[in-house]
Design an enzyme around this catalytic site. Structure first.
Site, mmCIF file in Angstrom:
data_model
loop_
_atom_site.group_PDB
_atom_site.id
_atom_site.type_symbol
_atom_site.label_atom_id
_atom_site.label_comp_id
_atom_site.label_asym_id
_atom_site.label_seq_id
_atom_site.Cartn_x
_atom_site.Cartn_y
_atom_site.Cartn_z
ATOM 1 N N SER A 1 0.817 -1.217 0.000
ATOM 2 C CA SER A 1 0.000 0.000 0.000
ATOM 3 C C SER A 1 0.846 1.260 0.000
ATOM 4 C CB SER A 1 -0.865 -0.026 1.255
ATOM 5 O OG SER A 1 -1.396 1.248 1.515
ATOM 6 N N TYR B 1 -2.467 0.053 10.376
ATOM 7 C CA TYR B 1 -2.668 -0.607 9.079
ATOM 8 C C TYR B 1 -1.412 -0.485 8.217
ATOM 9 C CZ TYR B 1 -3.753 -0.972 4.165
ATOM 10 O OH TYR B 1 -3.689 -1.289 2.837
ATOM 11 N N LYS C 1 1.553 -3.360 6.749
ATOM 12 C CA LYS C 1 2.009 -3.559 5.365
ATOM 13 C C LYS C 1 3.528 -3.395 5.286
ATOM 14 C CE LYS C 1 -1.823 -4.548 3.355
ATOM 15 N NZ LYS C 1 -2.017 -5.840 2.668
#
Ligand code: UDP
Length: 341
Positions: A120, A144, A148
């Site tokens: 991402s 989040y 990643k």
């Protein structure tokens, strides 16, 4: 393919099968729907193999790969809502990092060494200059994005230890749009976090108006700018990344974006044009953690994969609207959806 029932997974499964690949998909439906699997079956003429499975269940995953050996893995399965990740960080580390650890250890056991990983652009955080190249420093600003980033580092370490591994992490910007058939699209559970599915639900009458999160950013119209990218372009990027894995060992990181920024107001205008009515909106406070602008430099993808996005924001709005109006409640009405435009 993990996360095969999700928004990007389902589109990529169709793209891969159209190009002649056989796909074995897994998903635990934590944030997706069996309706999407049924649609993928339809679009792939029943060639799709699907198994309901939680990646953290290493025994079942190992057994699946023993029964159905694969050449490569495309790993999408993850939680992906920034705000939620601040509220329930452990769930995010468990689903995103632990599942990746389980997947990689099973791959090692079963001798599968090729992987395309769904990463991402949130890894870049508040980037110093636009557009963003892959060598910009990683500055994840929420759990989040950190999951990643951690997964990328785990994969880089595995590639160091196992020099025959071939891994590409694709850092994508803002996926949007839907399959042109109207059969596949984005069907978030509950209130959509992302702006485009939210606008689509306003258009179909499920939400009253779009809340614009701040119009005092240092951008031309004051609203946030993002690099929206059509989900079918992303699916093509995954296919090309998968097919190019054999060209290099080790861990490669590649942006998938268009290089073109669109503000929230511009997006709303584009969607209003697509659905034929001016959609209502109201400016509210900024959303915590948001940045003013995120736009990719997609030149490495072009150089290494021969990939370039070919669809624009008008295409994304047209296709998202086509999916939404034929599936007002998403995959809940799985038998009735999907018609030509
Ligand atoms: N946004 C908005 N209203 C919403 C959701 C998002 O104004 O209901 C804005 C958000 O502030 C950002 C852009 O839309 O500028 C894209 O947000 P999204 O959550 O879709 O993607 P992100 O870039 O945060 O991953």
């Amino acid at each position: 393919m993990t996360g095969a029932a999700g928004f990007i997974g389902s589109h990529t499964a169709v793209e891969l099968m159209a190009a002649g690949h056989d796909v074995v998909g897994v998903d635990n439906f934590a944030n997706s729907s069996p309706g999407a699997v049924e649609r993928v079956h339809r679009l792939a003429d029943g060639r799709f193999t699907f198994v309901e499975l939680d990646l953290r269940d290493r025994t079942s995953l190992n057994e699946l790969l023993r029964r159905r050996p694969v050449d490569a893995v495309v790993h999408f399965a993850a939680r992906k809502a920034v705000g939620e990740s601040v509220d329930i960080p452990l769930d995010y580390y468990d689903t995103n990092v632990n599942a990746t650890l389980g997947l990689v250890s099973v791959m090692l056991e079963r001798g599968v060494n090729r992987l395309v990983f769904s990463s991402s652009c949130s890894i870049y955080g508040e980037a110093e200059s636009m557009p963003i190249r892959e060598d910009a420093p990683a500055r994840p600003t929420n759990p989040y994005a950190r999951t990643k980033w951690m997964c990328e580092q785990i994969l880089a370490d595995v590639c160091q230890r196992h020099p025959d591994w071939q891994v590409t992490s694709l850092r994508y910007f803002n996926p949007a749009g839907a399959h042109p058939s109207g059969l596949l699209g984005e069907d978030p559970r509950g209130v959509p976090n992302n702006v485009l599915p939210y606008i689509a639900q306003v258009a179909v009458g499920r939400r009253a108006e779009l809340s614009i999160f701040g119009d005092d950013y240092p951008t031309p119209d004051g609203t946030g700018i993002r690099d929206y990218i059509h989900v079918v372009d992303i699916a093509e990027g995954h296919r090309l990344a998968l097919e190019a894995l054999g060209e290099a060992t080790g861990h490669r990181v590649i942006n998938l974006g268009t290089g073109h920024g669109t503000s929230v107001r511009e997006l709303l205008t584009a969607f209003s044009a697509a659905c034929g009515r001016e959609l209502p909106s109201r400016v509210v406070a900024r959303r915590p953690g948001d940045v003013a602008e995120l736009v990719a430099d997609p030149s490495l993808a072009r150089e290494l994969l021969g990939w370039k996005a070919t669809r624009d924001v008008a295409d994304m709005c047209r296709d998202a609207w086509n999916f939404q109006r034929h599936n007002p409640n998403g995959y809940a009405e799985t038998d009735r959806g999907g018609t030509e435009q």
